[in-house]
Enzyme design. Structure first.
Site, PDB file in Angstrom:
ATOM      1  CG  ASP A 185       9.379   8.509   8.333  1.00 52.59           C
ATOM      2  OD1 ASP A 185       9.889   8.916   9.424  1.00 52.59           O
ATOM      3  OD2 ASP A 185      10.082   7.711   7.874  1.00 52.59           O
ATOM      4  CG  ASP A 186       5.284   7.540   5.520  1.00 61.46           C
ATOM      5  OD1 ASP A 186       6.043   7.841   5.149  1.00 61.46           O
ATOM      6  OD2 ASP A 186       5.153   6.540   4.911  1.00 61.46           O
ATOM      7  CG  HIS A 230       9.755  11.038   5.400  1.00 58.42           C
ATOM      8  ND1 HIS A 230      10.693  10.548   5.122  1.00 58.42           N
ATOM      9  CD2 HIS A 230       8.506  10.691   4.625  1.00 58.42           C
ATOM     10  CE1 HIS A 230      10.247   9.491   4.608  1.00 58.42           C
ATOM     11  NE2 HIS A 230       8.733   9.509   4.170  1.00 58.42           N
ATOM     12  CG  HIS A 282       6.737   8.927   0.494  1.00 55.96           C
ATOM     13  ND1 HIS A 282       7.464   7.544   0.932  1.00 55.96           N
ATOM     14  CD2 HIS A 282       7.491   9.729   1.863  1.00 55.96           C
ATOM     15  CE1 HIS A 282       7.629   7.423   1.298  1.00 55.96           C
ATOM     16  NE2 HIS A 282       7.505   8.470   2.662  1.00 55.96           N
ATOM     17  CG  HIS A 308       5.275   4.772   8.804  1.00 51.71           C
ATOM     18  ND1 HIS A 308       5.979   3.236   9.087  1.00 51.71           N
ATOM     19  CD2 HIS A 308       5.947   5.351   7.708  1.00 51.71           C
ATOM     20  CE1 HIS A 308       7.069   3.455   8.282  1.00 51.71           C
ATOM     21  NE2 HIS A 308       7.035   4.194   7.605  1.00 51.71           N
TER      22      HIS A 308
HETATM   23 ZN    ZN Z   1       8.315   7.322   4.304  1.00 52.31          ZN
END
Ligand code: ZN
Length: 381
Positions: A201-202, A251, A255, A342
């Protein structure tokens, strides 16, 4: 598919009873409205009827759309107590009948494997029969290619002998119109194998390419849930993710925690990211990972994307330590697990290689989320 099937298919049935000698012909075969195919089937049925009209004759059939172009029909012919099979495989688009060579890339290997199976099953099989095995009597179900062998002489029960070959063990030439099915097959994944989906993620970030290098080294796929506002700067990385067999998911754009957003704000978060990814790569994500894992059923109704959470959390951003990350992951992985990492910091990069090696040693294969979902669907069928 059934509707179409019912519309195009008229069943031809005729029963003839000759009471004087109690012979019955009960014949069912499909009419597809494809001239060449109907001619072939009708002519075969007529020939068979003429030849066996003095016997008890029963013809039944099975019809299958292999994909939108290819039809497979098998006739089961019962003559008194003996069975025979005849199959027809027709490509509507190419307007031609297909042989096994048009279906399976490596026919020699298929032939070899079949003979090996036959020898194992029928130890006293005559070598002449073995060499006369005809691979062109076949039908499909969703999981297998079934090859029929009209070798009644080697079977005391006079049944039709057939061998089933799992489709995912074959290199098929025909398009099953099912990309996920094919990508599982390409990755050599069979039902029953242990699989795991690693997710990041991210990103994208400067660490994403290091992760891709490691994935490539171990022929592993993963899924990257990217943040829209970062994707702007990572077009090449995103393309690389897709080119190397991994997947991209959404995603959100900025955020934020999503649970308190209005419908419009939430849709903006999703749609902006969809647009950016599509513009950069041509690919439109089908998956969504809610930020902080936070979502409500209300949010789910605002999008067609599939929400994807995880069951194994590396806590990489929190523990910032390779050994701790490995300990957060390896003991908890089971087949079908989704692991959360991540790719916006160095900790995932540092630990992922050891984790891949360990899981690979335990027999795991690494798939994308879409492949994992497809696999689970196939297992339920
Ligand atoms: Zn995230």
């Amino acid at each position: 598919m059934w509707k179409k099937f019912l519309i195009i298919l008229l069943i031809f049935t005729y029963g003839c009873t000759n009471k004087s000698n109690n012979k019955v012909a009960n014949i069912n075969y499909p009419i597809t409205n494809i001239g060449e195919l109907d001619e072939e089937i009708t002519s075969y049925v007529n020939k068979t009827y003429k030849k066996y009209k003095k016997d008890n004759l029963n013809i039944s059939y099975k019809y299958k759309d292999i994909n939108e172009n290819i039809i497979n029909i098998s006739l089961t012919i019962k003559i008194n107590e003996n069975y025979k099979i005849k199959t027809f495989t027709y490509d509507k688009k190419k307007e031609k009948f297909l042989t096994i060579e048009n279906i399976v890339r490596d026919v020699n290997t298929l032939d070899y494997n079949l003979k090996e199976q036959l020898l194992e099953k029928y130890k006293d099989i005559n070598i002449e029969y073995l060499n006369s095995v005809n691979l062109n009597l076949f039908e499909f179900d969703d999981k297998n290619l079934r090859i029929f062998l009209n070798l009644k002489n080697i079977n005391k029960d006079r049944e039709i002998i057939h061998l089933d070959i799992p489709l995912n063990s074959l290199d098929l030439i025909i398009d099953k119109n099912d990309d996920l099915y094919l990508s599982l097959k390409k990755k050599n994944i069979s039902l029953g194998d242990k699989i795991v989906a690693i997710t990041f993620d991210d990103g994208p970030s400067k660490y994403t390419n290091d992760i891709l290098d490691i994935l490539k080294k171990y022929k592993a796929s993963a899924t990257f849930f990217v943040v829209g506002e970062k994707a702007y700067y990572g077009g090449e990385t995103l393309k690389r993710i897709l080119n190397e067999g991994s997947e991209i998911g959404n995603h959100s754009f900025s955020h934020k925690l999503l649970t308190n957003l209005t419908e419009e704000e939430f849709k903006n978060e999703i749609n902006q990211t969809q647009e950016i990814i599509k513009n950069l790569t041509g690919f439109t994500p089908k998956l969504f990972r809610p930020t902080y894992g936070g979502y409500t059923n209300r949010l789910k109704e605002y999008t067609n994307l599939t929400f994807v959470l995880w069951d194994v959390d590396s806590k990489d951003w929190k523990v910032k330590d390779k050994d701790k990350i490995i300990n957060n992951v390896v003991p908890y992985v089971k087949s079908g697990s989704i692991i959360l990492f991540h790719d916006n910091h160095e900790y995932a990069v540092n630990s992922i290689e050891d984790i891949l090696i360990t899981l690979k040693d335990k027999g795991y294969k690494f798939v994308t989320i879409s492949e994992l979902l497809e696999y689970k669907k196939l297992m339920e069928e």
